[in-house]
Design an enzyme around this catalytic site. Sequence first.
Site, PDB file in Angstrom:
ATOM      1  CB  CYS A 169      -0.965  -0.004   1.186  1.00 41.14           C
ATOM      2  SG  CYS A 169      -2.168  -1.342   1.095  1.00 41.14           S
ATOM      3  CG  HIS A 309      -2.156   4.887   5.290  1.00 44.21           C
ATOM      4  ND1 HIS A 309      -1.836   4.607   3.984  1.00 44.21           N
ATOM      5  CD2 HIS A 309      -2.717   3.753   5.791  1.00 44.21           C
ATOM      6  CE1 HIS A 309      -2.187   3.353   3.703  1.00 44.21           C
ATOM      7  NE2 HIS A 309      -2.719   2.822   4.785  1.00 44.21           N
ATOM      8  CD  GLU A 320      -2.201   7.939   9.398  1.00 48.16           C
ATOM      9  OE1 GLU A 320      -1.361   8.553   8.709  1.00 48.16           O
ATOM     10  OE2 GLU A 320      -3.274   7.508   8.925  1.00 48.16           O
ATOM     11  CE  LYS A 341      -5.407   4.904   2.165  1.00 48.59           C
ATOM     12  NZ  LYS A 341      -4.457   6.000   2.407  1.00 48.59           N
ATOM     13  CG  HIS A 346      -6.619   1.491   1.232  1.00 51.17           C
ATOM     14  ND1 HIS A 346      -5.613   1.773   0.338  1.00 51.17           N
ATOM     15  CD2 HIS A 346      -6.003   0.925   2.322  1.00 51.17           C
ATOM     16  CE1 HIS A 346      -4.450   1.416   0.847  1.00 51.17           C
ATOM     17  NE2 HIS A 346      -4.654   0.908   2.050  1.00 51.17           N
ATOM     18  CG  PHE A 405      -1.044  -5.539   4.781  1.00 53.52           C
ATOM     19  CD1 PHE A 405      -1.399  -4.723   5.844  1.00 53.52           C
ATOM     20  CD2 PHE A 405      -2.025  -6.351   4.230  1.00 53.52           C
ATOM     21  CE1 PHE A 405      -2.689  -4.719   6.349  1.00 53.52           C
ATOM     22  CE2 PHE A 405      -3.325  -6.356   4.721  1.00 53.52           C
ATOM     23  CZ  PHE A 405      -3.657  -5.539   5.782  1.00 53.52           C
TER      24      PHE A 405
END
Length: 418
Positions: A169, A309, A320, A341, A346, A405
């Site tokens: 990602c 993110h 975050e 997002k 996403h 990930f």
Amino acid sequence: MKRRVVMTGIGVVAPGGTGAKPFWDLLSSGRTATRRITSFDAGRFRSQVAAECDFDPAAEGLTPQQIRRMDRAAQLAVVSTRECLADSGVDLAALDPGRTGVVVGSAVGCTMGLEQEYVVVSNGGQHWNVDEAYAVGHLYNHFIPSSLATEVAWEVGAEGPVSTVSTGCTSGLDSVGHAVELIAEGSADVVVGGATDAPISPITLACFDAIKATTPRNDDPEHASRPFDGTRNGFVLGEGSAMFVFEEYEHARRRGARIYAEVAGYATRCNAYHMTGLRPDGVEMAEAIRAAMGQAEVNAEDVDYVNAHGSGTVQNDRHETAAFKRSLGEHAYRVPVSSIKSMIGHSLGAIGSLEIAACALAIRDDLVPPTANLHEPDPACDLDYVPLTARETPVDTVLTVGSGFGGFQSAMILRQVA
């Protein structure tokens, strides 16, 4: 001394519309493009919502041969490439093809083409020994993610460095970071860089269902993506592509190009901790942020906007938030932060580039896009997440981050060129 690198063209295919203008109109208005999945029957899955692109390849100028040859992810990349080239005004015929490069990021490559063809050659999964005679002639292109960069390189006529970046990602951030580095180090003068992903397929839904990462809020898809909200329960899958024209600063200045922003700093780290887990302290993301700011020679107080993110999972949002506090100090409480997002979902590897596009447009318009659906803030996420409505404010320097990930953590600084 490294050369300065600037963005002179933007091309976007995203949920809510094809083109940078409808993309920015959606974000700046705070509207969402999330809905129940329409491309196939998702009724048997836990999560049945996504942010789909209303994309017609023929209407966007792709030939029947291109449509047959290319996976949907490649189609999105080529169409967004055409827009960024037209937007930049760069004369491809005047470029040295050996000094022109391409970098395309993607997390899952040609997922849709591979899955569709497997269904055909296995007769709907009934045959263990598949019959390859039923496969399309270009099936191998679906198998290798490098075909995405190849298609874009053909479109551009690039004969310099051409590559695919796949880091989950963070691919859309890392591909741009690599594109910028090619120019900064002197390997190219112009690079078309960005990312694409079209992962909305049964196999992807099954994978995320298995780890319960996506939201089961199927009865309210427009409000299903809720980054930093206390009622969030997973992210919403998306798709799309954003491609850019990057040039060495003097090269762009000589031809009188309009400059959106300078890519002033980029860094990436890995937590070497867990395939899907994150440490709550955000150390690795904070280190990537500090490194990117150091490269750009900016202080925390110089950052006017943070594009988070913000996936809409408890683990990520708190991770975050901690990283921003650790890297920006007290300024973390003053700088506006938001997650797009919440509006376009996403799109895995593509989202980092779509977020870079949003950052460049935020700089252009002095406008911070909002975090949609943020009604009940998580008390552990206590920063200024710009809820619901876009905010007019001077935006000269932007920090954008990504988390993927495998433990990937990336950060980039974009700033206005005076």
